[in-house]
Write a protein that holds these residues in place. Sequence first.
Motif, PDB file in Angstrom:
ATOM      1  N   GLN A  45      50.732  78.139  21.517  1.00 41.19           N
ATOM      2  CA  GLN A  45      51.717  77.347  20.839  1.00 41.19           C
ATOM      3  C   GLN A  45      52.510  76.307  21.953  1.00 41.19           C
ATOM      4  N   LEU A  46      52.522  75.118  21.113  1.00 37.92           N
ATOM      5  CA  LEU A  46      53.252  73.985  21.894  1.00 37.92           C
ATOM      6  C   LEU A  46      54.376  73.564  21.259  1.00 37.92           C
ATOM      7  N   GLU A  47      55.467  73.246  22.045  1.00 37.85           N
ATOM      8  CA  GLU A  47      56.689  72.641  21.341  1.00 37.85           C
ATOM      9  C   GLU A  47      56.683  71.202  21.699  1.00 37.85           C
ATOM     10  N   VAL A  48      56.794  70.417  20.868  1.00 36.56           N
ATOM     11  CA  VAL A  48      56.499  68.796  21.124  1.00 36.56           C
ATOM     12  C   VAL A  48      57.590  68.062  20.680  1.00 36.56           C
ATOM     13  N   GLU A  49      58.075  67.141  21.345  1.00 36.07           N
ATOM     14  CA  GLU A  49      59.028  66.246  20.997  1.00 36.07           C
ATOM     15  C   GLU A  49      58.337  64.749  20.302  1.00 36.07           C
ATOM     16  N   ALA A  50      58.637  64.495  19.425  1.00 33.85           N
ATOM     17  CA  ALA A  50      57.969  63.448  18.739  1.00 33.85           C
ATOM     18  C   ALA A  50      58.899  62.709  17.494  1.00 33.85           C
ATOM     19  N   GLU A  51      58.759  61.598  17.453  1.00 31.19           N
ATOM     20  CA  GLU A  51      59.359  60.672  16.056  1.00 31.19           C
ATOM     21  C   GLU A  51      59.260  61.271  14.902  1.00 31.19           C
ATOM     22  N   ASN A  52      57.965  61.352  14.673  1.00 35.14           N
ATOM     23  CA  ASN A  52      57.570  62.223  13.455  1.00 35.14           C
ATOM     24  C   ASN A  52      56.430  63.004  13.421  1.00 35.14           C
ATOM     25  N   LYS A  53      56.027  63.866  12.340  1.00 31.64           N
ATOM     26  CA  LYS A  53      55.044  64.620  12.282  1.00 31.64           C
ATOM     27  C   LYS A  53      53.425  64.080  12.780  1.00 31.64           C
ATOM     28  N   ALA A  54      53.301  62.821  12.307  1.00 34.59           N
ATOM     29  CA  ALA A  54      52.072  61.950  12.584  1.00 34.59           C
ATOM     30  C   ALA A  54      51.848  61.687  14.234  1.00 34.59           C
ATOM     31  N   GLU A  55      53.220  61.432  14.915  1.00 37.20           N
ATOM     32  CA  GLU A  55      53.036  61.396  16.253  1.00 37.20           C
ATOM     33  C   GLU A  55      52.832  62.635  17.106  1.00 37.20           C
ATOM     34  N   ALA A  56      53.494  63.652  16.559  1.00 39.15           N
ATOM     35  CA  ALA A  56      53.279  64.989  17.008  1.00 39.15           C
ATOM     36  C   ALA A  56      51.821  65.153  16.732  1.00 39.15           C
ATOM     37  N   GLU A  57      51.041  65.218  15.815  1.00 39.77           N
ATOM     38  CA  GLU A  57      49.743  65.315  15.618  1.00 39.77           C
ATOM     39  C   GLU A  57      49.079  64.764  16.519  1.00 39.77           C
ATOM     40  N   GLN A  58      49.506  63.454  16.913  1.00 39.77           N
ATOM     41  CA  GLN A  58      48.702  62.743  17.887  1.00 39.77           C
ATOM     42  C   GLN A  58      48.530  63.202  19.412  1.00 39.77           C
ATOM     43  N   LYS A  59      49.721  63.803  19.475  1.00 41.01           N
ATOM     44  CA  LYS A  59      50.145  64.441  21.156  1.00 41.01           C
ATOM     45  C   LYS A  59      49.251  65.696  21.051  1.00 41.01           C
ATOM     46  N   VAL A  60      49.233  66.447  20.081  1.00 37.60           N
ATOM     47  CA  VAL A  60      48.406  67.762  19.784  1.00 37.60           C
ATOM     48  C   VAL A  60      47.011  67.604  19.896  1.00 37.60           C
ATOM     49  N   GLU A  61      46.482  66.564  19.252  1.00 39.43           N
ATOM     50  CA  GLU A  61      45.063  66.148  19.176  1.00 39.43           C
ATOM     51  C   GLU A  61      44.292  65.899  20.839  1.00 39.43           C
ATOM     52  N   LEU A  62      45.470  65.094  21.354  1.00 40.80           N
ATOM     53  CA  LEU A  62      45.057  64.524  22.740  1.00 40.80           C
ATOM     54  C   LEU A  62      45.024  65.750  23.798  1.00 40.80           C
ATOM     55  N   ALA A  63      45.840  66.666  23.387  1.00 44.94           N
ATOM     56  CA  ALA A  63      46.066  67.738  24.254  1.00 44.94           C
ATOM     57  C   ALA A  63      44.903  68.816  24.103  1.00 44.94           C
ATOM     58  N   CYS A  64      44.564  68.798  22.845  1.00 45.47           N
ATOM     59  CA  CYS A  64      43.195  69.821  22.452  1.00 45.47           C
ATOM     60  C   CYS A  64      41.923  68.954  23.171  1.00 45.47           C
ATOM     61  N   LYS A  65      41.580  67.703  22.797  1.00 45.13           N
ATOM     62  CA  LYS A  65      40.397  67.211  23.207  1.00 45.13           C
ATOM     63  C   LYS A  65      40.229  67.167  24.626  1.00 45.13           C
ATOM     64  N   LYS A  66      41.577  66.903  25.540  1.00 40.18           N
ATOM     65  CA  LYS A  66      41.600  66.619  26.862  1.00 40.18           C
ATOM     66  C   LYS A  66      41.694  67.872  27.587  1.00 40.18           C
ATOM     67  N   LEU A  67      42.172  69.065  27.261  1.00 43.52           N
ATOM     68  CA  LEU A  67      42.669  69.968  28.246  1.00 43.52           C
ATOM     69  C   LEU A  67      42.497  71.279  27.358  1.00 43.52           C
ATOM     70  N   LEU A  68      42.839  71.467  26.169  1.00 43.55           N
ATOM     71  CA  LEU A  68      42.783  72.940  25.625  1.00 43.55           C
ATOM     72  C   LEU A  68      41.674  73.529  25.296  1.00 43.55           C
ATOM     73  N   ALA A  69      40.628  72.628  24.827  1.00 38.61           N
ATOM     74  CA  ALA A  69      39.344  72.854  24.155  1.00 38.61           C
ATOM     75  C   ALA A  69      38.225  72.339  24.944  1.00 38.61           C
ATOM     76  N   ASN A  70      37.299  73.217  25.222  1.00 35.77           N
ATOM     77  CA  ASN A  70      36.019  72.803  25.716  1.00 35.77           C
ATOM     78  C   ASN A  70      35.085  72.323  24.646  1.00 35.77           C
ATOM     79  N   LEU A  71      34.959  70.981  24.167  1.00 34.43           N
ATOM     80  CA  LEU A  71      34.289  70.746  22.906  1.00 34.43           C
ATOM     81  C   LEU A  71      33.022  70.864  22.927  1.00 34.43           C
ATOM     82  N   ILE A  72      32.443  71.040  23.987  1.00 36.02           N
ATOM     83  CA  ILE A  72      30.773  71.492  24.070  1.00 36.02           C
ATOM     84  C   ILE A  72      30.706  72.912  23.439  1.00 36.02           C
ATOM     85  N   MET A  73      31.597  73.646  23.821  1.00 34.36           N
ATOM     86  CA  MET A  73      31.527  75.241  23.610  1.00 34.36           C
ATOM     87  C   MET A  73      32.280  75.592  22.678  1.00 34.36           C
TER      88      MET A  73
END
Length: 86
Positions: A45-73
């Motif tokens: 669970q992440l709590e994110v501050e953003a101007e709108n849902k689209a910006e929040a989604e961009q932040k979550v995508e970045l977190a998932c791709k760069k840190l939270l998930a190992n996209l190879i596995m």
Amino acid sequence: MKFRAEIDVMPLKEILDPQGKAVKLGLDNLGVTQVHDVRIGKHIQLEVEAENKAEAEQKVELACKKLLANLIMEYYEYEIFEVEMA
């Protein structure tokens, strides 16, 4: 605005899941033999501050791709909810 992201990270179907296999064996040993497959992942669970849902989604995508998930596995999926500010 504040948003809450509910993120599930799971091993890819093609990848062996040793934790899942161990839990499956444990269930078999307990007599719970109706379970055919077990996959173990993470729920985040992440709590994110953003101007709108689209910006929040961009932040979550970045977190998932760069840190939270190992996209190879692993793969991830998430839902984003607006949170009432207190």
